[in-house]
Each structure stands twice: as C-alpha cells, then as structure tokens.
Design a protein around this motif. Structure first.
Motif, PDB file in Angstrom:
ATOM      1  N   VAL A  52      -0.330 -19.155  -1.335  1.00  0.00           N
ATOM      2  CA  VAL A  52       0.703 -18.375  -0.650  1.00  0.00           C
ATOM      3  C   VAL A  52       1.528 -17.636  -1.699  1.00  0.00           C
ATOM      4  CG1 VAL A  52       2.697 -18.453   0.887  1.00  0.00           C
ATOM      5  CG2 VAL A  52       0.790 -20.039   1.239  1.00  0.00           C
ATOM      6  N   ARG A  53       1.579 -16.324  -1.580  1.00  0.00           N
ATOM      7  CA  ARG A  53       2.323 -15.473  -2.519  1.00  0.00           C
ATOM      8  C   ARG A  53       3.773 -15.366  -2.062  1.00  0.00           C
ATOM      9  NH1 ARG A  53       0.298 -10.453  -5.558  1.00  0.00           N
ATOM     10  NH2 ARG A  53       2.193  -9.359  -6.198  1.00  0.00           N
ATOM     11  N   ASP A  54       4.706 -15.497  -2.999  1.00  0.00           N
ATOM     12  CA  ASP A  54       6.118 -15.366  -2.649  1.00  0.00           C
ATOM     13  C   ASP A  54       6.452 -13.908  -2.361  1.00  0.00           C
ATOM     14  OD1 ASP A  54       8.825 -16.223  -2.286  1.00  0.00           O
ATOM     15  OD2 ASP A  54       9.280 -15.371  -4.250  1.00  0.00           O
ATOM     16  N   ALA A  55       7.141 -13.670  -1.244  1.00  0.00           N
ATOM     17  CA  ALA A  55       7.554 -12.315  -0.858  1.00  0.00           C
ATOM     18  C   ALA A  55       9.048 -12.318  -0.572  1.00  0.00           C
ATOM     19  CB  ALA A  55       6.763 -11.848   0.359  1.00  0.00           C
ATOM     20  N   GLY A  56       9.804 -12.864  -1.511  1.00  0.00           N
ATOM     21  CA  GLY A  56      11.239 -12.995  -1.316  1.00  0.00           C
ATOM     22  C   GLY A  56      12.065 -11.915  -1.963  1.00  0.00           C
ATOM     23  N   ALA A  57      11.482 -11.087  -2.835  1.00  0.00           N
ATOM     24  CA  ALA A  57      12.252 -10.073  -3.562  1.00  0.00           C
ATOM     25  C   ALA A  57      11.510  -8.744  -3.516  1.00  0.00           C
ATOM     26  CB  ALA A  57      12.475 -10.505  -5.013  1.00  0.00           C
ATOM     27  N   PHE A  58      12.260  -7.654  -3.647  1.00  0.00           N
ATOM     28  CA  PHE A  58      11.640  -6.337  -3.694  1.00  0.00           C
ATOM     29  C   PHE A  58      10.661  -6.258  -4.858  1.00  0.00           C
ATOM     30  CE2 PHE A  58      15.519  -4.992  -1.329  1.00  0.00           C
ATOM     31  CZ  PHE A  58      14.867  -4.445  -0.223  1.00  0.00           C
ATOM     32  N   GLY A  59       9.541  -5.585  -4.637  1.00  0.00           N
ATOM     33  CA  GLY A  59       8.549  -5.422  -5.679  1.00  0.00           C
ATOM     34  C   GLY A  59       8.942  -4.339  -6.666  1.00  0.00           C
ATOM     35  N   PRO A  60       8.155  -4.175  -7.727  1.00  0.00           N
ATOM     36  CA  PRO A  60       8.436  -3.138  -8.725  1.00  0.00           C
ATOM     37  C   PRO A  60       8.513  -1.747  -8.096  1.00  0.00           C
ATOM     38  CG  PRO A  60       6.780  -4.660  -9.543  1.00  0.00           C
ATOM     39  CD  PRO A  60       6.989  -5.001  -8.101  1.00  0.00           C
ATOM     40  N   THR A  61       9.362  -0.920  -8.666  1.00  0.00           N
ATOM     41  CA  THR A  61       9.530   0.451  -8.206  1.00  0.00           C
ATOM     42  C   THR A  61       8.725   1.396  -9.087  1.00  0.00           C
ATOM     43  OG1 THR A  61      11.557   0.569  -9.522  1.00  0.00           O
ATOM     44  CG2 THR A  61      11.791   0.074  -7.180  1.00  0.00           C
ATOM     45  N   PRO A  62       8.277   2.541  -8.558  1.00  0.00           N
ATOM     46  CA  PRO A  62       7.465   3.479  -9.348  1.00  0.00           C
ATOM     47  C   PRO A  62       8.250   4.057 -10.519  1.00  0.00           C
ATOM     48  CG  PRO A  62       7.247   3.923  -7.000  1.00  0.00           C
ATOM     49  CD  PRO A  62       8.378   2.943  -7.153  1.00  0.00           C
ATOM     50  N   PRO A  63       7.561   4.467 -11.578  1.00  0.00           N
ATOM     51  CA  PRO A  63       8.238   5.145 -12.690  1.00  0.00           C
ATOM     52  C   PRO A  63       8.943   6.404 -12.196  1.00  0.00           C
ATOM     53  CG  PRO A  63       5.980   4.572 -13.289  1.00  0.00           C
ATOM     54  CD  PRO A  63       6.110   4.311 -11.822  1.00  0.00           C
ATOM     55  N   LYS A  73      26.549   9.192  -8.880  1.00  0.00           N
ATOM     56  CA  LYS A  73      27.780   8.751  -8.233  1.00  0.00           C
ATOM     57  C   LYS A  73      27.651   8.702  -6.710  1.00  0.00           C
ATOM     58  CE  LYS A  73      30.767  10.693 -11.855  1.00  0.00           C
ATOM     59  NZ  LYS A  73      31.792  11.721 -12.171  1.00  0.00           N
ATOM     60  N   LEU A  74      26.649   9.421  -6.190  1.00  0.00           N
ATOM     61  CA  LEU A  74      26.499   9.548  -4.734  1.00  0.00           C
ATOM     62  C   LEU A  74      25.263   8.849  -4.190  1.00  0.00           C
ATOM     63  CD1 LEU A  74      27.293  13.373  -4.536  1.00  0.00           C
ATOM     64  CD2 LEU A  74      28.863  11.505  -3.999  1.00  0.00           C
ATOM     65  N   LEU A  75      24.216   8.733  -5.006  1.00  0.00           N
ATOM     66  CA  LEU A  75      22.926   8.234  -4.534  1.00  0.00           C
ATOM     67  C   LEU A  75      22.488   7.032  -5.357  1.00  0.00           C
ATOM     68  CD1 LEU A  75      21.165  11.709  -4.248  1.00  0.00           C
ATOM     69  CD2 LEU A  75      22.167  10.400  -2.376  1.00  0.00           C
ATOM     70  N   SER A  76      22.168   5.942  -4.699  1.00  0.00           N
ATOM     71  CA  SER A  76      21.689   4.743  -5.397  1.00  0.00           C
ATOM     72  C   SER A  76      20.178   4.817  -5.565  1.00  0.00           C
ATOM     73  CB  SER A  76      22.056   3.494  -4.596  1.00  0.00           C
ATOM     74  OG  SER A  76      23.453   3.357  -4.499  1.00  0.00           O
ATOM     75  N   ASP A  77      19.681   4.314  -6.696  1.00  0.00           N
ATOM     76  CA  ASP A  77      18.237   4.320  -6.941  1.00  0.00           C
ATOM     77  C   ASP A  77      17.873   3.139  -7.841  1.00  0.00           C
ATOM     78  OD1 ASP A  77      15.650   5.123  -6.758  1.00  0.00           O
ATOM     79  OD2 ASP A  77      15.816   6.861  -8.067  1.00  0.00           O
ATOM     80  N   PRO A  78      17.767   1.933  -7.266  1.00  0.00           N
ATOM     81  CA  PRO A  78      17.482   0.741  -8.078  1.00  0.00           C
ATOM     82  C   PRO A  78      16.146   0.854  -8.807  1.00  0.00           C
ATOM     83  CG  PRO A  78      18.096   0.155  -5.821  1.00  0.00           C
ATOM     84  CD  PRO A  78      17.871   1.629  -5.836  1.00  0.00           C
ATOM     85  N   VAL A  79      16.057   0.184  -9.928  1.00  0.00           N
ATOM     86  CA  VAL A  79      14.825   0.107 -10.712  1.00  0.00           C
ATOM     87  C   VAL A  79      14.411  -1.352 -10.814  1.00  0.00           C
ATOM     88  CG1 VAL A  79      13.755   0.453 -12.970  1.00  0.00           C
ATOM     89  CG2 VAL A  79      15.305   2.194 -12.034  1.00  0.00           C
ATOM     90  N   VAL A  80      13.180  -1.650 -10.384  1.00  0.00           N
ATOM     91  CA  VAL A  80      12.602  -2.988 -10.515  1.00  0.00           C
ATOM     92  C   VAL A  80      11.385  -2.857 -11.415  1.00  0.00           C
ATOM     93  CG1 VAL A  80      11.625  -4.972  -9.325  1.00  0.00           C
ATOM     94  CG2 VAL A  80      13.392  -3.589  -8.192  1.00  0.00           C
ATOM     95  N   PRO A  81      11.382  -3.453 -12.601  1.00  0.00           N
ATOM     96  CA  PRO A  81      10.258  -3.275 -13.514  1.00  0.00           C
ATOM     97  C   PRO A  81       9.007  -4.008 -13.037  1.00  0.00           C
ATOM     98  CG  PRO A  81      11.831  -4.841 -14.414  1.00  0.00           C
ATOM     99  CD  PRO A  81      12.450  -4.285 -13.170  1.00  0.00           C
ATOM    100  N   GLY A  82       7.849  -3.530 -13.504  1.00  0.00           N
ATOM    101  CA  GLY A  82       6.585  -4.173 -13.178  1.00  0.00           C
ATOM    102  C   GLY A  82       5.500  -3.177 -12.830  1.00  0.00           C
ATOM    103  N   ASP A  83       4.276  -3.677 -12.717  1.00  0.00           N
ATOM    104  CA  ASP A  83       3.112  -2.821 -12.462  1.00  0.00           C
ATOM    105  C   ASP A  83       2.740  -2.714 -10.990  1.00  0.00           C
ATOM    106  OD1 ASP A  83       2.933  -2.438 -15.165  1.00  0.00           O
ATOM    107  OD2 ASP A  83       1.226  -3.793 -15.467  1.00  0.00           O
ATOM    108  N   ASP A  84       3.059  -3.722 -10.190  1.00  0.00           N
ATOM    109  CA  ASP A  84       2.623  -3.772  -8.788  1.00  0.00           C
ATOM    110  C   ASP A  84       3.504  -2.892  -7.917  1.00  0.00           C
ATOM    111  OD1 ASP A  84       0.421  -4.971  -7.588  1.00  0.00           O
ATOM    112  OD2 ASP A  84       1.076  -6.968  -8.149  1.00  0.00           O
ATOM    113  N   ILE A  85       3.531  -1.580  -8.230  1.00  0.00           N
ATOM    114  CA  ILE A  85       4.499  -0.689  -7.587  1.00  0.00           C
ATOM    115  C   ILE A  85       4.093  -0.295  -6.168  1.00  0.00           C
ATOM    116  CG2 ILE A  85       5.236   0.236  -9.805  1.00  0.00           C
ATOM    117  CD1 ILE A  85       3.591   2.770  -9.149  1.00  0.00           C
ATOM    118  N   LEU A  86       2.808  -0.452  -5.808  1.00  0.00           N
ATOM    119  CA  LEU A  86       2.358  -0.053  -4.472  1.00  0.00           C
ATOM    120  C   LEU A  86       2.531  -1.249  -3.535  1.00  0.00           C
ATOM    121  CD1 LEU A  86      -0.734   2.159  -5.343  1.00  0.00           C
ATOM    122  CD2 LEU A  86       1.678   2.789  -5.085  1.00  0.00           C
ATOM    123  N   ASN A  87       3.771  -1.426  -3.112  1.00  0.00           N
ATOM    124  CA  ASN A  87       4.133  -2.561  -2.285  1.00  0.00           C
ATOM    125  C   ASN A  87       4.976  -2.115  -1.109  1.00  0.00           C
ATOM    126  OD1 ASN A  87       7.162  -2.886  -3.038  1.00  0.00           O
ATOM    127  ND2 ASN A  87       6.139  -2.797  -5.041  1.00  0.00           N
TER     128      ASN A  87
END
Length: 528
Positions: A52-63, A73-87
């Motif tokens: 069973v794969r854990d799916a508790g956190a957002f996956g990596p974001t694309p470069p 100041k107006l738009l948020s754009d979080p960055v999550v490092p990693g390779d599995d960006i197609l999630n």
C-alpha cells in the motif's frame, strides 16, 4: 496512517487520510516520471507497486520558474521537489465502487509555465462536501511540456492531461466516482487545455461536461514556439533538439526559460509557450473544429470571464499608468496586437467614454482574445451552453475584477490566506456560496441555474449586489468586431477578385482566401 482509507488503483493500492469526514488521497502517480530517457516524450504508465503506497501528501510539482516579485505577492505557487511529477489528488465523500458520484476534474492555469495542483486555493474539500468526487492533477509545464523539437512529439503536457483523464476513466469508480459523469473544468491555461481536449478525437468520451474559465480554445503558431526554443538554445549554447535539452539540468532549463520569456504578457503579447496543432492529439485548430461542429457536440459547456481580466497583468507591474501616459501610442499598439483598424478602438471609446486609455486597451484586447471566441463557441455549440461574468472587484487596490479572482469563490476557499492575497480581506461568503453551488449544479445536473445561451445572450453576472441575469452585456463591443470582420472579408474578396482578373493561375505557395480570412479572426491559426 494505519487508519486511513485504502483504495485500489490500476497500479497498486493507496492509503489516504480522513479529513473532516472526507477521504483525501494526494500524490497518486498516473504516469511514470518524465525524466531520463522519458524526458520530452509522451507519458507512459507508472511502474506498479506492491503493498500500500502512502497518499497523504501532495506529490512533486513540475519544474517551473518562480513568479516575479510583483506576481508572487498575489499568486501562490508551492514547490514540492521530486521526480514523480505526473500525479493527481482525489477528494471523495464515499470511497468504494458502489457510490457512483459525479466527478469533477480540475486542470490548473498558469500560462502553461507555472502552477500545480498543490495551490491551496484548489483544495477540493468543498466539492466533496457537496457530494462529488474531486480530482486535481499536475502536468508538465513550459519547455518540458510545450517545447517544439524536431526529434520529439509536440504537446507532451497536454498528453499528460489526457493520460490523467484516462486514469480517471479506469480508476475513479474505486474512489466512489462515476466515470460516465465526469466534468472537466479549468481556468486560463487550464481552460485553453480543455478547449484542445474538447476538439481532440483521442479525448472523446472521457468527459460529459466542461467549464472554461477565462480561456478560449486556441493554438499557438508553431514558428512562435520554435523561436522561443531557439532563444533558449542560444542562451544555453546547445542545439535546439530534445536530445540536447534533455541533457540540461531541469533547474537550469527553467532559469533559461524565465529569462527568454521575461517580457511575455497575455495582454501585450511576446514570446510564450502554447498548445500547437500536431496532426495527432490536436489535429486542427480547436476553435475551428468546435465551430464547424466536428467535435464535442454532446458536451455541455459553462463559459465565462472576469470583467477586468487585464488588470492582473497591468496593475501590479505599473503598466496601467504607463499605458495611460502613452495614450494614442498605446492604442496603436493594441490595434497591432489585435490586427484591427481604427474603427474598433474608436467604437470602444464611444461605448466607454469615461474609460482610461489603459482600461480601453485592456478591454479591447480581452474581447479580441477571449470574449469573442467564447461568444462564437456558445453561438455555434449544439449542446447547451451557459455563460457567466465575474464582476466583484477585489479589495486589493487596483486589481478590480481581475483574472483568476473568481477561483477562491468557485472552490469556496475564499477563507484561505492564499485566496486573500488576490481578493483582499473580507471576501463575501454569500458570493462564494452562489458561485460554488452553480458549478456543483452544472456538474450534477448540467444546469448551473440560469437560462441556457440563446439569441438573447443571457449572462449570469456574479457581482457585489443581488444575483443578476443580464442579456447581451458585451454585445455593443462584439458588434464592432463583427463589423471589422465583415469589412476585412469584403476587402479580401475585392483583392481576390482583382488578383484573379490579373492572373488566372495562382503563384506557387499562394495562400487561399479562406485561410486569410481564418487568420484574421480571433481564435484562428495566428493566435497565441
């Protein structure tokens, strides 16, 4: 984690979390990491996993490059490092194959260069709270997703979206969703993407309804994308090929992309990545295919815009004041951007006698690029279409009813700090209730709660006052464009007749009159 909900997918089981009575799964792979030998290639299925794969956190974001200081100041754009960006992520009130609930799939915006499903404004809890299964997804951005190379297929980012929709078709029943009742919705670049998917034969049957927020079906000129790739190649001192780009570190590639695209603006133009006609996933211009009735004839549509789209790009950067100072020069630039004669801005001045030059330019360009194509689509589409306008002005000075402001209201997340960055303090919850419930009704019933589009042009205006249906609120401006089109076609006819008289056989490579006309219309092949 042991008590979280477990659901099977085609590639393995995933364990989510219970949050406020809802089951939430984040970071589920729908395709393999698009790096190494898979970089710049179409997506392929992920490797199946055991257990069973854990799916508790957002996956990596694309470069992606960061927003400039003014926009950050107006738009948020979080960055999550990693390779599995197609999630992707799933919110559901009732996991399990028996529920068969309506499904909403969100495709985020960001000019195809920024954004992700991890933006807090896009939290799906309100849709799941109201009895739907909500899905949001990541896809490749910028040159990784929309670069054009001689040795790689075009549009890999759009192919990612198609793969995610195929995952929804195959897997969503286990999460409580009904694969036959899928609504896709997106804003800006997300809406443009949906326009391409609507017209793509390969996406047929993957969704039943579609909502396009502030983005029309369109394609970008292939040469324009190639020029942007060549500029990046020159900066990086490499050949303009996928093989050479694949050898470059993804952070360095994003930095080079930011440099060459620094002056791009949806209002003022400039270099930008976009979806291109590829003869496969996008066999022809999507707007043309939809207007011709060749695609998505049975897909219900929800279409709309904000009253002052342009202010997001012009106000934070000081361009509003600069355009006002330029006066006639700025209007001449808008004419060049829209390829229209002086009669159009002259008509806009008569319709809006008190508008500043910047507001006049902004509305003119917005109508040309966005409202005219969406009006034409609503007029031509056989299935029911519903049109809205978001008119509530932000409490942030200068923004007005700008691009992307409606998102916190559609998602009913106006209370999160990231929504307040754009809306300011004190966003009205009653407006969020009205707008969010309309999107839910559209997904569930196919009717958001106001009259279907017809010859009277009914538009649901979401503003500061009481709910309103306004008939033809933009008709005077749009009539100016129709007159411009008619004059252009008459001139083209006259020129064509003169050419035929002077020369019975066309020169090799001559452009047919039908193509000339198409290029002049908003949404034609010259767009982007």
């Amino acid at each position: 984690m042991a008590e979280g909900p477990v659901v099977g997918t085609p590639y393995g089981a995933v364990r989510g979390r219970y949050e406020n009575g809802l089951a939430v799964f984040r970071g589920i792979p729908y395709a393999a990491p698009p790096f190494g030998p898979r970089r710049f290639r179409p997506p392929v299925p992920p490797e199946p996993w055991d257990g069973v794969r854990d799916a508790g956190a957002f996956g990596p974001t694309p470069p992606k490059p960061p927003y400039s200081e003014a926009f950050a100041k107006l738009l948020s754009d979080p960055v999550v490092p990693g390779d599995d960006i197609l999630n992707l992520n799933v919110w559901t009130p009732e996991p399990g194959p028996g529920a068969r609930l309506p499904v909403m799939v969100w495709i985020h915006g960001g000019a195809l260069t920024r954004g992700s499903s991890a933006v807090p404004v896009y939290d799906g809890r309100a849709f799941a709270r109201d009895g739907l299964v909500f899905v949001s997804l990541n896809y490749r951005l910028g040159v990784e997703g929309y670069g054009l190379f001689p040795d790689a297929p075009a549009n890999p980012g759009l192919r990612d979206q198609l793969a995610a929709l195929e995952w929804v078709r195959d897997a969503i029943a286990e999460f409580g969703g009904d694969p036959d009742r899928v609504t896709v919705f997106g804003e800006s670049a997300g809406a443009i993407s949906i326009g391409a998917l609507l017209a793509s034969p390969r996406a047929k049957g993957l969704f039943r309804r579609a909502a396009l927020q502030s983005g029309p079906p369109e394609v970008t000129e292939r040469d324009k994308v190639r020029r942007l790739v060549r500029r990046m190649a020159t900066r990086l001192k490499i050949p303009a090929t996928a093989e050479a780009f694949a050898a470059v570190d993804r952070a360095a590639l994003a930095e080079a992309q930011a440099e060459v695209g620094r002056r791009a603006s949806p209002v003022l133009g400039g270099p930008a990545f976009g979806i291109v006609v590829d003869g496969d996933l996008v066999p022809r211009d999507p707007l043309e295919a939809l207007l011709d009735g060749d695609a998505a004839r049975d897909v219900d549509l929800l279409l709309g815009w904000t009253s002052e789209e342009y202010r997001l790009w012009l106000a934070p950067t000081g361009l509003l004041e600069r355009i006002d100072r330029l006066g006639p020069v700025a209007l001449a630039g808008a004419m060049a951007r829209c390829r229209c004669g002086p009669e159009v801005p002259r008509g806009y001045r008569l319709v809006h006698p008190d508008a500043s030059t910047a507001d006049l330019v902004g509305q003119l360009v917005t109508d040309h690029l966005l409202r005219v194509p969406l009006h034409r689509l609503a007029d031509a589409h056989p299935a029911p279409s519903y049109v809205y306008e978001f008119a509530w002005p932000s409490n942030v000075p200068g923004l007005g009813a700008c691009h992307a402001l409606e998102l916190g209201f559609v998602f009913d997340t106006a209370d999160v700090p990231e929504s307040a960055k754009l809306a300011g303090p004190g966003a009205p919850q009653t407006l969020a209730d009205e707008m969010h419930s309309a999107w839910v009704r559209f997904a569930v019933e196919g009717d958001p709660g106001w009259p279907v589009w017809d010859a009277t042009h009914p538009v649901r205006v979401f503003g500061a006052g009481e709910p309103a249906i306004v008939h033809g609120p933009r008709d005077r401006e749009l009539a100016l464009w129709e007159a411009e089109f008619a004059a252009s076609e008459a001139a083209a006819d006259a020129a064509d007749q003169g050419t035929r008289k002077a020369q019975k056989t066309p020169k090799p490579g001559a452009v047919p009159l039908s193509v000339v006309r198409r290029l002049r219309r908003p949404g034609g092949a010259r767009r982007g």
